[in-house]
Design an enzyme around this catalytic site. Structure first.
Site, PDB file in Angstrom:
ATOM      1  N   ARG A  62       0.844  -1.211   0.000  1.00  0.00           N
ATOM      2  CA  ARG A  62       0.000   0.000   0.000  1.00  0.00           C
ATOM      3  C   ARG A  62       0.876   1.257   0.000  1.00  0.00           C
ATOM      4  O   ARG A  62       0.420   2.353  -0.311  1.00  0.00           O
ATOM      5  CB  ARG A  62      -0.989   0.005   1.171  1.00  0.00           C
ATOM      6  CG  ARG A  62      -1.835   1.269   1.247  1.00  0.00           C
ATOM      7  CD  ARG A  62      -3.185   1.117   1.984  1.00  0.00           C
ATOM      8  NE  ARG A  62      -3.115   0.234   3.122  1.00  0.00           N
ATOM      9  CZ  ARG A  62      -2.656   0.554   4.323  1.00  0.00           C
ATOM     10  NH1 ARG A  62      -2.216   1.772   4.567  1.00  0.00           N
ATOM     11  NH2 ARG A  62      -2.635  -0.337   5.304  1.00  0.00           N
ATOM     12  N   LYS A 212      -5.920   6.179 -19.774  1.00  0.00           N
ATOM     13  CA  LYS A 212      -6.084   6.731 -21.113  1.00  0.00           C
ATOM     14  C   LYS A 212      -4.806   6.505 -21.938  1.00  0.00           C
ATOM     15  O   LYS A 212      -4.437   5.380 -22.152  1.00  0.00           O
ATOM     16  CB  LYS A 212      -6.466   8.207 -20.992  1.00  0.00           C
ATOM     17  CG  LYS A 212      -7.605   8.454 -19.955  1.00  0.00           C
ATOM     18  CD  LYS A 212      -8.891   7.817 -20.365  1.00  0.00           C
ATOM     19  CE  LYS A 212     -10.027   7.760 -19.365  1.00  0.00           C
ATOM     20  NZ  LYS A 212     -10.004   8.418 -18.124  1.00  0.00           N
TER      21      LYS A 212
HETATM   22  C1  4LM Z   1     -13.725  10.180 -19.746  1.00  0.00           C
HETATM   23  N1  4LM Z   1     -12.171  10.447 -17.944  1.00  0.00           N
HETATM   24  O1  4LM Z   1     -13.580  11.402 -19.956  1.00  0.00           O
HETATM   25  P1  4LM Z   1     -10.066   7.561 -14.023  1.00  0.00           P
HETATM   26  N2  4LM Z   1      -8.896  13.318 -15.520  1.00  0.00           N
HETATM   27  C2  4LM Z   1      -9.387  13.394 -16.781  1.00  0.00           C
HETATM   28  C3  4LM Z   1     -10.240  12.390 -17.250  1.00  0.00           C
HETATM   29  O2  4LM Z   1     -10.694  12.494 -18.502  1.00  0.00           O
HETATM   30  C4  4LM Z   1     -10.599  11.317 -16.400  1.00  0.00           C
HETATM   31  C5  4LM Z   1     -10.079  11.286 -15.102  1.00  0.00           C
HETATM   32  C6  4LM Z   1      -9.229  12.301 -14.707  1.00  0.00           C
HETATM   33  C7  4LM Z   1     -13.141   9.635 -18.485  1.00  0.00           C
HETATM   34  C8  4LM Z   1     -13.563   8.492 -17.893  1.00  0.00           C
HETATM   35  C9  4LM Z   1     -14.814   7.768 -18.167  1.00  0.00           C
HETATM   36  C10 4LM Z   1      -9.011  14.553 -17.638  1.00  0.00           C
HETATM   37  C11 4LM Z   1     -11.522  10.302 -16.847  1.00  0.00           C
HETATM   38  C12 4LM Z   1     -10.409  10.194 -14.136  1.00  0.00           C
HETATM   39  O3  4LM Z   1     -11.239   7.223 -14.871  1.00  0.00           O
HETATM   40  O4  4LM Z   1     -10.394   7.560 -12.560  1.00  0.00           O
HETATM   41  O5  4LM Z   1      -8.826   6.769 -14.362  1.00  0.00           O
HETATM   42  O6  4LM Z   1      -9.632   9.086 -14.419  1.00  0.00           O
HETATM   43  O7  4LM Z   1     -14.280   9.428 -20.555  1.00  0.00           O
END
Ligand code: 4LM
Length: 400
Positions: A62, A212
């Protein structure tokens, strides 16, 4: 040209080799996967010294793990950061950092446009604990000068912003924030470190959804925080260890490292096809507007050329006929997948108002520049001709 071990290696090379020597690992070409929750101390005194911070080493996964640590050092190298801390998700990275830095009475000044769950985390999470959230249109740095005060602890933004592709001048905002004693946090998910390196431009922290482009294959959820070594240690020992427990599993670290090996190649292709698709879309009669930083019509195209080494694979568009036309177009697509997330090999399309940004109320979306007709396209790695053909059919235009 001779190989000079003292010359800094390029980003594609570091994404493949940084921090790993096969000779130290039984000559295994790829790094070992350390599937372990805990680490055996050679004696009780060493265990105590590790807990007291008087010795260096792993204690419990952790807190840290060798496979995860290698990934952290690789992404830190790509971002030009001293250190990184991998997390279970992008939201885990953002929340662990915020819970570490903020206390009641502090203020965050943040851009108007944020990913929907980041917006909701601030509105519904942080604000319940006495933290003031102020949204400012950071496209114009002067707006920050008017809003910032001694209470402002963090200036937070995405560039390009999800979903409307607005940009923020990282260097200008960082200078202004630092003059007022605030820290700058940039969500670099949309650009990736191969396109923009916020820390080199003055930001204090970078956060990513590694789900991503960094992972790049749509097979995992992951995040990372990057910054100065001392500050990252605090996020590790307070934010993740005690507050969120949002730790990355070693197996996911392995998968993200596999993704990183092709990050440079993938980003080059995302940029190339992204530009081609954006230009094509802009020429279609049924398309009202295309938002892509590489287009001359983008109001911040000059900033994009200064701040970005490419324009990426994310496009937002609005159709004549608005919401209904956008949904009808999405439903006619045959190859491009209707799905949230982005940065995958597969082209993905989604409708922010009803999906990723449905956490905003309709009034909030209006005030924050997220129109109901906006459609978001993550341009994948397929042949550009196939992406254009699918879009042309869905738009009902035969011209390509
Ligand atoms: C989406 N995005 O946009 P986790 N920061 C940005 C993001 O686009 C996202 C996150 C943080 C999308 C998810 C469904 C600029 C997420 C959050 O999904 O927790 O890895 O990241 O389609």
């Amino acid at each position: 040209m001779a190989f000079d071990a003292n010359r800094p290696l390029g980003p594609a090379t570091r994404a493949i080799h940084h921090g790993y020597d096969p000779a130290e690992n039984g000559n295994a070409l790829t790094p070992p996967l350390h599937l372990t929750s805990t680490f055996a101390f050679p004696d009780a005194e060493t265990g105590g010294a590790l807990f007291a911070g008087e010795a260096e080493g792993h204690i419990y996964s952790r807190i840290s793990n060798p496979t995860v640590a290698l990934l952290e050092s690789r992404i830190a190298s790509l971002e030009g950061a001293e250190a990184g801390l991998a997390t279970a998700s992008g939201m885990g990275a953002i929340s662990s950092l915020m819970w570490t830095l903020l206390k009641p009475g502090d203020e965050i000044i943040t851009d108007k446009t944020l990913y929907g769950c980041t917006f909701a985390f601030m509105r519904d999470g942080l604000s319940r604990f006495g933290i003031k959230i102020t949204h400012v249109d950071l496209r114009e740095p002067a707006n920050l000068a008017n809003a910032i005060s001694g209470q402002t602890r963090i200036v937070y933004f995405e560039t390009p912003a999800n979903p409307n592709m607005r940009l923020v001048d990282i260097a200008a905002v960082s200078r202004m924030a630092h003059a007022a004693g605030a820290l700058v946090v940039v969500d670099n998910t949309y650009a990736s470190p191969l396109i923009t390196r916020p820390i080199e431009l003055g930001a204090d922290f970078v956060v990513h959804s590694a789900t991503k482009y960094l992972g790049g294959h749509g097979d995992l959820v992951a995040g990372i925080v990057l910054g100065k070594a001392g500050a990252i240690k605090q996020v590790r020992m307070i934010g993740v260890k005690d507050m969120t427990g949002s730790v990355m599993a070693p197996f996911n670290a392995m998968l993200v490292m596999r993704g990183l090996k092709t990050l440079q190649l993938r980003m080059a292709r995302h940029c190339e096809t992204g530009m081609r698709v954006a230009e094509w879309l802009e020429a279609q009669p049924g398309v009202e507007a295309v938002y892509y930083p590489g287009l001359k019509s983008h109001p911040q195209h000059d900033l994009a050329r200064r701040q970005m080494a490419g324009f990426g694979g994310m496009i937002a568009l609005e159709l004549k006929g608005g919401y209904a036309a956008g949904l009808a177009m999405m439903n006619r697509l045959q190859m491009i997948r209707r799905a949230v997330s982005l940065g995958d090999a597969e082209s993905l399309i989604q409708h922010p108002a009803s999906m990723t940004h449905s956490t905003y109320s309709p009034d909030e979306r209006l005030a924050h520049g997220i129109s109901d007709g906006l459609v978001r396209l993550s341009v994948g790695l397929e042949d550009a001709e196939d992406i254009l053909a699918d879009l042309a059919d869905a738009l009902g235009t035969n011209e390509r």
